[in-house]
Enzyme design. Structure first.
Site, mmCIF file in Angstrom:
data_model
loop_
_atom_site.group_PDB
_atom_site.id
_atom_site.type_symbol
_atom_site.label_atom_id
_atom_site.label_comp_id
_atom_site.label_asym_id
_atom_site.label_seq_id
_atom_site.Cartn_x
_atom_site.Cartn_y
_atom_site.Cartn_z
ATOM 1 N N LYS A 15 6.561 6.526 -4.682
ATOM 2 C CA LYS A 15 7.204 5.610 -3.743
ATOM 3 C C LYS A 15 8.724 5.700 -3.866
ATOM 4 C CE LYS A 15 6.670 0.753 -2.313
ATOM 5 N NZ LYS A 15 5.778 -0.409 -2.498
ATOM 6 N N GLU A 58 -2.376 1.478 -0.396
ATOM 7 C CA GLU A 58 -1.521 1.452 -1.577
ATOM 8 C C GLU A 58 -2.206 0.729 -2.742
ATOM 9 O OE1 GLU A 58 3.034 0.077 -2.737
ATOM 10 O OE2 GLU A 58 1.936 -0.999 -1.182
ATOM 11 N N CYS A 82 4.254 2.748 1.553
ATOM 12 C CA CYS A 82 4.549 1.354 1.900
ATOM 13 C C CYS A 82 5.956 1.120 2.452
ATOM 14 C CB CYS A 82 4.259 0.453 0.708
ATOM 15 S SG CYS A 82 4.071 -1.301 1.177
#
Length: 319
Positions: free
Chosen positions: A130, A54, A167
């Site tokens: 995300k 990330e 994530c």
């Protein structure tokens, strides 16, 4: 009776190179150089699909809540970092998943946490963003960007269909599920997480997602301790500090049958190359049949009801 569908998947984890006090461009360029060396290793090992960690092109500065100078590292999806990676994709005939801090120059320069998918031909296939933003400890990412509005895109590549669960999304089983429902055969989880918070969960979540969704999963975590010039705190009563904690690496690949690779180092840069047979997804699906038994219709109604602010849990009490 199907012919093997062998794919070499690579996960790359790395520490930052220069101190966070160095000029922004020099920090980025030093990381580029280091990761270029790791990409050469992956390419020489025959990797077909490579995923980086990330926001790999910068320190994990979101903990500081300082907009400047860190937002200077935000880039367009066809910006310097993608341009840096394209020759590697072409040279080694490999797909590269490129997680960056994105500045959407076409839409009011809004910043997103994004993964750019670079084809083995060197063209940009698309982007994923995300979906879930943490609000725990020093994870102050909502200072920088919002949750994605793109949903759960899956990308058809020369080496299979891939999704990118960035994530914190790994903590949400339904996030993994939607990438699988959209046809992903491999789901990457590029991450940045620290030992004091999530390490007990790290080896479980991606592996469980592989089992539950009949897919391969790849967890990638950065490594090292990053120290920033100014102290910061999350107003949790703990002393102000200049580092976020130790990013514990430990990247690994998990398979739908529950098997997994060993992890990369907890303290060092590394490249993990794993050959997988995508046929295993179907074989495990035929064996366990979780898709057949998951009752999406029932849960769709229940989740829709639970999303209503007026919803009350269905609890039956003794009279």
């Amino acid at each position: 009776m199907r012919v093997p569908r062998l794919v070499k998947v690579a996960a790359i984890q790395n520490a930052i190179v220069l101190p966070t006090t160095a000029p922004i461009k020099e920090q980025r360029d030093a990381i580029h150089k280091r990761v270029g060396e790791l990409l050469d290793v992956a390419g020489r090992a025959g990797a077909n699909v490579v995923c980086l960690q990330e926001a790999w092109h910068m320190p994990f500065a979101f903990c500081t809540r300082e907009r400047l100078p860190w937002t200077e590292m935000a880039e367009a999806i066809d910006g310097p970092t993608t341009k840096f990676l394209i020759p590697y994709a072409q040279k080694y005939n490999m797909v590269i998943v490129n997680p960056i801090l994105e500045r959407d120059e076409a839409k009011d320069e809004v910043i997103w946490n994004t993964a750019v998918i670079i084809s083995n031909t060197g063209r940009i296939i698309g982007r994923s963003r995300k979906n879930h933003i943490p609000r725990v400890g020093d994870f102050n990412e909502s200072t920088y960007y919002m949750e994605s509005t793109l949903g759960h895109p899956v990308f058809e590549t020369a080496f299979g269909r891939i999704g990118v669960n960035i994530c914190y999304g790994r903590h949400h089983p339904q996030n993994w599920m939607m990438y699988a429902l959209n046809g992903a055969e491999i789901i990457f989880n590029p991450s940045a997480t620290i030992g004091g918070l999530s390490e007990p969960l790290w080896g479980i979540e991606a592996r469980n997602a592989a089992i539950a969704n009949h897919v391969f999963t790849v967890g990638i975590n950065r490594v090292g301790t990053e120290v920033f010039p100014n102290e910061f705190t999350s107003a949790n009563g703990k002393p102000a500090h200049k580092d976020f904690g130790h990013f514990f690496g430990s990247s690994y690949v998990a398979a739908p049958d529950g098997s997994r690779t060993p992890s990369l180092s907890r303290t060092s840069d590394g490249v993990l190359v794993t050959e997988v047979d995508l046929n295993l997804n179907r074989q495990v699906k035929d064996h366990w049949g979780f898709r057949m038994t998951q009752r999406l219709d029932m849960y769709a109604k229940s989740i829709t009801a639970a999303a209503d602010p007026e919803y009350r849990p269905h609890i039956i009490k003794e009279n």
